[in-house]
Design an enzyme around this catalytic site. Structure first.
Site, PDB file in Angstrom:
ATOM      1  N   LYS A  60      -1.989   1.379  -1.523  1.00  0.00           N
ATOM      2  CA  LYS A  60      -2.074   0.279  -0.566  1.00  0.00           C
ATOM      3  C   LYS A  60      -1.553  -1.066  -1.068  1.00  0.00           C
ATOM      4  CE  LYS A  60      -3.609   2.200   3.077  1.00  0.00           C
ATOM      5  NZ  LYS A  60      -2.607   3.256   2.851  1.00  0.00           N
TER       6      LYS A  60
ATOM      7  N   TYR B 110      -3.773   6.686   5.191  1.00  0.00           N
ATOM      8  CA  TYR B 110      -2.740   6.793   4.167  1.00  0.00           C
ATOM      9  C   TYR B 110      -1.380   6.330   4.699  1.00  0.00           C
ATOM     10  CZ  TYR B 110      -0.738   8.606  -0.185  1.00  0.00           C
ATOM     11  OH  TYR B 110      -0.136   8.707  -1.415  1.00  0.00           O
TER      12      TYR B 110
ATOM     13  N   PRO C 190      -5.151   1.875  -7.169  1.00  0.00           N
ATOM     14  CA  PRO C 190      -3.890   2.486  -6.734  1.00  0.00           C
ATOM     15  C   PRO C 190      -4.055   3.813  -6.016  1.00  0.00           C
ATOM     16  CG  PRO C 190      -4.209   2.803  -9.090  1.00  0.00           C
ATOM     17  CD  PRO C 190      -5.316   1.899  -8.632  1.00  0.00           C
TER      18      PRO C 190
ATOM     19  N   HIS D 131       7.903  11.801   3.052  1.00  0.00           N
ATOM     20  CA  HIS D 131       6.807  12.738   2.795  1.00  0.00           C
ATOM     21  C   HIS D 131       5.942  12.854   4.045  1.00  0.00           C
ATOM     22  CE1 HIS D 131       6.778  12.492  -1.910  1.00  0.00           C
ATOM     23  NE2 HIS D 131       7.955  12.828  -1.404  1.00  0.00           N
TER      24      HIS D 131
ATOM     25  N   TYR E  28      -2.921  15.114  -5.240  1.00  0.00           N
ATOM     26  CA  TYR E  28      -4.120  14.409  -5.706  1.00  0.00           C
ATOM     27  C   TYR E  28      -5.132  15.455  -6.155  1.00  0.00           C
ATOM     28  CZ  TYR E  28      -2.608   9.930  -3.712  1.00  0.00           C
ATOM     29  OH  TYR E  28      -1.933   8.763  -3.434  1.00  0.00           O
TER      30      TYR E  28
END
Length: 395
Positions: free
Chosen positions: A301, A389, A297, A79, A205
């Site tokens: 991580k 991220y 979550p 991704h 998200y």
């Protein structure tokens, strides 16, 4: 009682414990791995599925796979970004353009299976289905007693013990003195596994007036999705239709985005909190992963932090045992916690930016939308998110 000895006993045979055992094996250090769960139970428990670039490197560059058979690359999905969705529109954050890095969608169950195969291939001493695990004498010569899967009592004497036994660790309480820092969140995630094609190529998200939602993937025909809920919510009272109505309402917008629906095959509620215990070393005991810290979550991580812990742990242990100098173990806590607290901040920031709280005022909601708009319209803001991220590169 059967008595044996080794150099390091690893309590906890999940991905963190197996990776620690694998790295120590490569350094010529013998280990025994213990876990109260059966292998099949770990392989079928659905967990996080995003790997940072350094986690992928750790798997592919340390001999976990045979050359040319790197399953994380052949069976995982690369991704190059995520979508932040708010006010009914999606905004892609392009990791590859911003920081030249990607993440990999690869379930934790697969990471465990890969590491278990590697340790079995290399002759690792792996003992699953044990019970009554007790760690003794961590300030002198550690001993670990337990009842084996065969029902017989066992004792293993070692130079060091690694506690990688998760958030319900039996090793954590042995650290004295200790400091524990935590934050409890007033919401949880309602998670589902559904039989359906992908609704989006990458993670979405979503911040909506109804609360947070996350659209994730597993395979071409099996998807994982979440939405914010009360921690006391009973998932058994939710029908498939009610779940899909809620998810569709939270992700709807002027751009016509819609989820592909299918049968819900698993549903659960996941409470979460932030937690850090320090120090991560006490005498001849070292903690790693969820035994020492947990994160919400939202920032993906948890598994990545555990793998980063054991990378540092293996380096420190190799030097300490090689030189016969236990004082070299002292650096482990500071090196590991430097990354842990960065990840705690990142996970807290992502969580509070995307979730709604019952205590939020109109000001709070408008400020939250302003923060998201600033983030996606700012090169610097998007770069910060991309760097965090994909994981801060190991120095």
């Amino acid at each position: 009682m059967t008595r044996t000895s080794t150099q390091v006993v690893v309590v906890g045979g999940g991905p963190a414990g197996l990776m620690a055992s694998h790295l120590l094996h490569r350094a010529g250090i013998e280990t025994v791995v213990l876990d109260h769960r059966e292998v099949q139970q770990i392989q079928t428990t659905h967990r996080a599925g995003i790997l940072e670039r350094d986690s992928v490197r750790l798997l592919t560059e340390t001999g976990v796979y045979e050359p040319g058979a790197e399953r994380v690359l052949t069976h995982g999905d690369r991704h190059g970004g995520i979508d932040l969705r708010f006010a009914g529109r999606s905004h892609r954050v392009d990791f590859e353009r911003l920081v030249g890095a990607s993440v990999w969608l690869y379930p934790q169950t697969e990471v465990f299976s890969d590491l278990h195969r590697a340790r079995t291939r290399d002759g690792g001493d792996l003992r699953y289905g044990v019970r009554d695990v007790h760690v003794h004498d961590v300030l002198t010569t550690p001993r670990v007693t337990f009842t084996g899967a065969d029902g017989a009592p066992h004792e293993v004497t070692a130079e060091l013990v690694v506690g990688a036994d998760g958030s319900r660790s039996v090793c954590r309480d042995l650290v004295e003195p200790r400091t524990r820092s935590s934050r409890q969140y007033p919401f949880a995630w309602f998670g589902i596994l559904c039989e359906a094609p992908k609704s989006a190529p990458e993670l979405v998200y979503t911040r909506s007036d109804r609360g947070f939602a996350l659209i994730s993937q597993r395979t071409d025909s099996l998807q994982r999705m979440y939405f914010q809920c009360d921690p006391t919510e009973d998932p058994s009272t939710w029908s498939d239709a009610r779940i899909w109505d809620e998810l569709q309402a939270r992700t709807a917008g002027e751009d016509g985005f819609s989820l592909v629906e299918g049968p819900v095959v698993d549903r659960s509620v996941l409470p979460f909190r932030s937690f850090v215990q320090t120090p991560m070393r006490h005498g001849n005991l070292l903690l790693a992963g969820d035994a020492a810290h947990t994160v919400p979550p939202t920032g993906a991580k948890g598994l990545n932090l555990a793998l980063a812990d054991v990378r540092v742990l293996a380096e420190v242990v190799e030097r300490a045992l090689g030189k016969g100098d236990p004082d070299l173990l002292d650096e482990y806590t500071d090196r590991a916690l430097a990354r842990v607290w960065k990840a705690q901040h990142f996970s807290y920031w992502m969580t509070t930016m995307l979730h709604r709280s019952a205590a939020d005022s109109d000001f709070d909601e408008a400020r939250q939308l302003g923060e998201l708009d600033t983030l996606v319209s700012s090169e610097a803001g998007s770069t910060y998110l991309a760097e965090g991220y994909t994981g801060w590169p190991a120095r």
